[in-house]
Write an enzyme that holds these catalytic residues in place. Structure first.
Site, PDB file in Angstrom:
ATOM      1  N   HIS A   1       2.506   3.494  -8.925  1.00 24.36           N
ATOM      2  CA  HIS A   1       2.270   2.083  -9.255  1.00 24.36           C
ATOM      3  C   HIS A   1       3.451   1.517 -10.051  1.00 24.36           C
ATOM      4  CE1 HIS A   1      -1.653   2.457  -7.602  1.00 24.36           C
ATOM      5  NE2 HIS A   1      -2.160   3.182  -8.575  1.00 24.36           N
TER       6      HIS A   1
ATOM      7  N   LEU B   1      10.547 -20.493  -5.099  1.00 26.56           N
ATOM      8  CA  LEU B   1       9.531 -19.622  -4.502  1.00 26.56           C
ATOM      9  C   LEU B   1       8.172 -19.709  -5.223  1.00 26.56           C
ATOM     10  CD1 LEU B   1       8.956 -17.100  -2.603  1.00 26.56           C
ATOM     11  CD2 LEU B   1       9.636 -15.720  -4.564  1.00 26.56           C
TER      12      LEU B   1
ATOM     13  N   ASP C   1       0.832  -1.208   0.000  1.00 26.81           N
ATOM     14  CA  ASP C   1       0.000   0.000   0.000  1.00 26.81           C
ATOM     15  C   ASP C   1       0.870   1.262   0.000  1.00 26.81           C
ATOM     16  OD1 ASP C   1      -2.351   1.419   0.018  1.00 26.81           O
ATOM     17  OD2 ASP C   1      -2.659   1.270   2.174  1.00 26.81           O
TER      18      ASP C   1
ATOM     19  N   ARG D   1       0.203   7.773  -2.476  1.00 25.62           N
ATOM     20  CA  ARG D   1       0.786   8.816  -1.617  1.00 25.62           C
ATOM     21  C   ARG D   1       2.262   9.029  -1.909  1.00 25.62           C
ATOM     22  NH1 ARG D   1      -1.274   6.063   3.571  1.00 25.62           N
ATOM     23  NH2 ARG D   1      -1.840   4.497   2.012  1.00 25.62           N
TER      24      ARG D   1
ATOM     25  N   TRP E   1     -12.090  -1.810  -7.489  1.00 25.01           N
ATOM     26  CA  TRP E   1     -12.880  -1.435  -8.680  1.00 25.01           C
ATOM     27  C   TRP E   1     -13.554  -0.077  -8.509  1.00 25.01           C
ATOM     28  CZ3 TRP E   1     -12.062  -4.166 -12.892  1.00 25.01           C
ATOM     29  CH2 TRP E   1     -11.728  -5.518 -12.794  1.00 25.01           C
TER      30      TRP E   1
HETATM   31  C1  IPE Z   1      -5.377  -2.696  -0.024  1.00 26.89           C
HETATM   32  O1  IPE Z   1      -5.020  -1.379  -0.239  1.00 26.89           O
HETATM   33  C2  IPE Z   1      -5.442  -3.425  -1.337  1.00 26.89           C
HETATM   34  C3  IPE Z   1      -4.170  -3.647  -2.016  1.00 26.89           C
HETATM   35  C4  IPE Z   1      -2.999  -3.352  -1.537  1.00 26.89           C
HETATM   36  C5  IPE Z   1      -4.278  -4.269  -3.292  1.00 26.89           C
HETATM   37  P1  IPE Z   1      -6.112  -0.224  -0.403  1.00 26.89           P
HETATM   38  O2  IPE Z   1      -5.383   1.050  -0.532  1.00 26.89           O
HETATM   39  O3  IPE Z   1      -7.050  -0.573  -1.496  1.00 26.89           O
HETATM   40  O4  IPE Z   1      -6.895  -0.357   0.977  1.00 26.89           O
HETATM   41  P2  IPE Z   1      -7.646   0.738   1.852  1.00 26.89           P
HETATM   42  O5  IPE Z   1      -8.586   1.480   0.940  1.00 26.89           O
HETATM   43  O6  IPE Z   1      -6.606   1.625   2.439  1.00 26.89           O
HETATM   44  O7  IPE Z   1      -8.340  -0.071   2.884  1.00 26.89           O
HETATM   45  C1  IPE Z   2      -1.460   0.305  -3.356  1.00 27.28           C
HETATM   46  O1  IPE Z   2      -1.292   1.662  -3.342  1.00 27.28           O
HETATM   47  C2  IPE Z   2      -1.775  -0.223  -4.730  1.00 27.28           C
HETATM   48  C3  IPE Z   2      -3.125  -0.788  -4.851  1.00 27.28           C
HETATM   49  C4  IPE Z   2      -4.068  -0.748  -3.960  1.00 27.28           C
HETATM   50  C5  IPE Z   2      -3.413  -1.453  -6.094  1.00 27.28           C
HETATM   51  P1  IPE Z   2      -2.512   2.680  -3.344  1.00 27.28           P
HETATM   52  O2  IPE Z   2      -2.881   2.947  -4.763  1.00 27.28           O
HETATM   53  O3  IPE Z   2      -3.621   2.202  -2.490  1.00 27.28           O
HETATM   54  O4  IPE Z   2      -1.839   3.955  -2.719  1.00 27.28           O
HETATM   55  P2  IPE Z   2      -2.452   4.953  -1.665  1.00 27.28           P
HETATM   56  O5  IPE Z   2      -2.934   4.116  -0.509  1.00 27.28           O
HETATM   57  O6  IPE Z   2      -3.559   5.677  -2.339  1.00 27.28           O
HETATM   58  O7  IPE Z   2      -1.324   5.829  -1.277  1.00 27.28           O
HETATM   59 MG    MG Z   3      -4.057   2.438  -0.521  1.00 24.51          MG
END
Ligand code: IPE
Ligand code: IPE
Ligand code: MG
Length: 260
Positions: free
Chosen positions: A53, A147, A36, A40, A85
């Site tokens: 990403h 792995l 995650d 940000r 989604w």
């Molecule tokens: C969790 O992250 C899902 C993935 C890392 C794929 P999110 O950014 O979607 O989760 P929330 O919204 O902070 O719970």
């Molecule tokens: C994790 O990073 C990637 C996915 C959930 C696919 P985020 O896209 O959720 O990044 P933040 O949480 O908005 O920073």
């Molecule tokens: Mg996130």
């Protein structure tokens, strides 16, 4: 330091200090990661989210290599949740495209290193071209025994449990008396996989976000404020060193003493 790690871990580096603290006989067998903070990370640099990403995909490559080099057998990566989604269409499309590119470029690396790829989640809704790639690479790597990389895609922990219940209900002559935790686990997407020993979440969020609800019942959890694109081998090693400092009691007490 272990001889075979010398071309991967720089001598005199912080990583080397961490590797030297590791007990290789007590590594987690299965590490799961909620990757995650890509958005940000990008925002902090005034870049579009997609750059987060993209750089996050580099972290994936480095963490896969780190786990394999150390001898970890299973790595589960939460790459796209069922809830993701809800994001703008363009971001969703970019995430799937990045995954497709990753598979097209990394398949040789997976084969060469004897990595096995597995997907968990509801496949039906995954875009067709990505699904095809996933199934191609799964097939290509299915007999590999280094792995195992498990990608959680269109994954939801509650969905997984509900799907298991549905499958059981659909079985003819299912003997409910035979239903115990082990039997139930066989109906989850993770059948044949051990439960994670260590769950890592990056970006400072302190939640599970519908990930592996059943399987993490006794996992050690490690949170870090580091955003996923900055999570590299050093942070992975820190998580492993911390993990090894913990005592996993599973409800028991150690040592067993006479209470009288
Ligand atoms: C969790 O992250 C899902 C993935 C890392 C794929 P999110 O950014 O979607 O989760 P929330 O919204 O902070 O719970
Ligand atoms: C994790 O990073 C990637 C996915 C959930 C696919 P985020 O896209 O959720 O990044 P933040 O949480 O908005 O920073
Ligand atoms: Mg996130």
């Amino acid at each position: 330091m272990r001889e075979d790690l010398k071309d991967f871990i720089k001598s005199g580096s912080e990583e080397e200090l961490l590797v030297n603290q590791l007990d290789f006989s007590r590594l987690p067998r299965h590490v799961a990661v909620i990757m995650d903070g890509n958005g940000r990370w990008a925002k902090k640099r005034k870049l579009p989210r997609i750059e987060g990403h993209r750089t996050g995909a580099k972290s994936v490559r480095e963490i896969v290599e780190t786990c394999a080099r150390l001898g970890i057998k299973f790595l589960t990566l939460y790459a796209f949740s069922k809830e993701n989604w809800k994001r703008p269409k363009k971001e969703v499309a970019t995430l799937w495209k990045l995954l497709e590119d990753y598979l097209k470029k990394q398949d040789k690396v997976l084969v060469k290193n004897q990595f096995r790829l597995k997907v968990i989640g509801q496949r039906e809704a995954i875009p067709v071209s990505v699904k095809k790639e996933l199934e191609r690479v799964e097939e290509l790597t299915k007999d590999n025994n280094n792995l195992t990389i498990i990608l959680a895609l269109n994954y939801g922990g509650r969905d997984e449990i509900m799907d298991a219940v549905r499958k059981i209900c659909e079985e003819k002559d299912f003997d409910m008396n035979s239903l115990d935790e082990e039997r139930f686990s066989q109906y989850l997407y993770t059948n044949h996989l051990p439960d994670p020993d260590l769950l890592i979440r990056t970006s400072g969020e302190l939640r599970i976000s519908n990930f592996l609800l059943w399987q993490i019942a006794y996992s050690e959890i490690w949170f870090t404020k580091v955003f996923w694109p900055d999570f590299r081998k050093k942070q992975m090693l820190q998580a492993l060193v911390d993990y090894q400092k913990r005592e996993r009691r599973f409800g028991d007490i150690y040592p067993h003493e006479d209470l009288n």
